[in-house]
Write an enzyme that holds these catalytic residues in place. Structure first.
Site, short mmCIF file in Angstrom:
data_model
loop_
_atom_site.label_atom_id
_atom_site.label_comp_id
_atom_site.label_asym_id
_atom_site.label_seq_id
_atom_site.Cartn_x
_atom_site.Cartn_y
_atom_site.Cartn_z
N ASP A 121 9.71 1.00 5.05
CA ASP A 121 10.79 0.41 5.85
C ASP A 121 11.64 1.49 6.52
OD1 ASP A 121 9.72 -1.80 4.63
OD2 ASP A 121 11.33 -2.02 3.17
N THR A 160 0.83 -1.20 0.00
CA THR A 160 0.00 0.00 0.00
C THR A 160 0.87 1.26 0.00
OG1 THR A 160 -0.10 -0.33 2.38
CG2 THR A 160 -2.06 -0.93 1.13
C1 GLA Z 1 9.01 -4.02 0.52
C2 GLA Z 1 9.24 -2.55 0.26
C3 GLA Z 1 8.22 -1.69 1.03
C4 GLA Z 1 6.80 -2.17 0.77
C5 GLA Z 1 6.69 -3.69 0.97
C6 GLA Z 1 5.33 -4.22 0.60
O1 GLA Z 1 9.28 -4.32 1.87
O2 GLA Z 1 10.54 -2.20 0.64
O3 GLA Z 1 8.38 -0.34 0.66
O4 GLA Z 1 6.35 -1.79 -0.50
O5 GLA Z 1 7.67 -4.38 0.22
O6 GLA Z 1 4.36 -3.75 1.48
#
Ligand code: GLA
Length: 370
Positions: A164, A37
């Site tokens: 993250d 999302t």
């Molecule tokens: C990875 C990406 C995040 C996010 C997730 C899915 O962890 O680094 O930014 O898009 O996938 O939610």
């Protein structure tokens, strides 16, 4: 000081022959709900884990040392190694117009690498906080997170969203972090698992995320197409009624995003009421949506979620990008061993890789240790 921070300090002293000017560390994360999302301007609800990457830093000659890889790299050229993360962060901070000098740094960490627990965000966040303190830049946490994302997207070359880096820099101990990825506002939501008698179990399926990057970029592209079909800037703005105007792949991807955003908001309400039955129900629903509509699950992730449900987990779901990596479950305390044993047996029986298990507590975001 934490153990990782002590290791980084020792590594600095052994390599550079003097004490570091400062030590910072930042955690990995799991996402509790709100998957795929963030790059649609939607909502995420991660929490930081009690595994960190620490950096001891000082002004110096541009040497970067990793205690975990036992190797030294220069801050200079990009070389597709771990050092691209600190290089990228220094680059992004410079690009934002902040003057920084040459520094040196030693890193040590215990975030499992390549498992989808965001070791890359951890090293970026620790480096960003260290550089900010070293040069007295006074950049706020949210701006540091955006600079770390820029480092990851434009320097390292991975097209991830903001989740993250936000989690690593802004999470608080004992809480999850609700992030509105459109306004970039974030707020802590208390997550007292101990009080609820629950453990947060992570199953690392040890499946290499080989095609993950293509799969991830394909999903992003499908979301952008769906948004343009609907005439909205991002899928965050799409509603359930809008879905009738989509079909095929665009419909499935958009249906996941629209329903997942709604689930995050419901999950936050459930957490505020300490209603873990409802929170868990939303986690299972998120997994089904990721499996059937977003199509990023794997047989291993599905198996863990099924086994978790059979063993009384309140909720379980894949976490992170999918295509391998990790799944999480909220399990009544004392019942975790039964679940992990059953899972090991089932994985062996089905010829899957032997999984690794971790139990995490919602931990603090990036911090300066000295
Ligand atoms: C990875 C990406 C995040 C996010 C997730 C899915 O962890 O680094 O930014 O898009 O996938 O939610």
């Amino acid at each position: 000081m934490r153990e990782t921070e002590q290791r980084a300090t020792r590594a600095y002293m052994e390599n550079f022959g003097e004490e570091p000017d400062l030590v910072a560390s930042a955690p990995g994360r799991v996402n509790l709900i709100g998957e795929h999302t963030d790059y649609n301007g939607g909502f995420v609800l991660p929490c930081a884990i009690d595994r960190r990457i620490a950096v001891a830093a000082g002004t110096g000659d541009g040497e970067l040392y990793s205690a975990d890889f036992d190797e030294t790299r220069s801050i200079g050229e990009k070389d597709s190694s771990w050092a691209d993360y600190p290089r990228g962060v220094a680059w992004a901070i410079g690009e934002a117009g902040h003057g920084i000098g040459v520094f040196r740094a030693a890193f040590a960490g215990d975030v499992p690498l390549g498992s989808g627990l965001s070791s890359s965000a951890a090293i970026e966040a620790a480096t960003a906080l260290a550089i900010d303190a070293l040069y007295g830049l006074g950049i706020g946490r949210t701006d540091l997170a955006v600079l770390c994302q820029r480092a990851e997207n434009e320097f390292v070359g991975v097209n991830s969203g903001i989740m993250d880096q936000y989690a690593s820099l802004l999470c608080e101990a004992g809480a999850a972090l609700l992030v509105d990825c459109r306004s970039l506002e974030a707020q802590s939501v208390p997550l007292d698992l101990e009080d609820a008698g629950l453990s947060l179990i992570v199953c690392d399926t040890r499946v290499e995320r080989g095609l993950a990057d293509t799969g991830y970029n394909d999903r992003r592209a499908a979301c952008e197409h769906a948004a343009s079909t609907l005439g909205v800037k991002e899928l965050r703005e799409a509603t359930e009624e809008d879905l009738h105007r989509l079909y095929g792949e665009e419909l499935k991807r958009a249906r996941h995003v629209v329903s997942e955003n709604a689930r995050v908001m419901e999950a936050v309400e459930a957490l505020k009421d300490a209603d873990f039955d409802e929170f868990g129900r939303l986690m299972y629903a998120s997994h089904v949506s990721l499996r059937d509509d977003y199509e990023v699950s794997t047989p291993e992730l599905d198996a863990f979620v099924e086994i978790a449900e059979e063993h009384g987990a309140r909720g379980a779901r894949l976490t992170g990008a999918g295509f391998g990596g990790c799944a999480i479950a909220l399990v009544p305390e004392g019942e975790t061993a039964d679940l992990t044993k059953a899972c090991e047996r089932a994985f062996a029986g089905r010829g899957f890789e032997e999984p690794a298990f971790y139990e995490f507590v919602p931990a603090a975001g990036a911090e300066l240790a000295r």
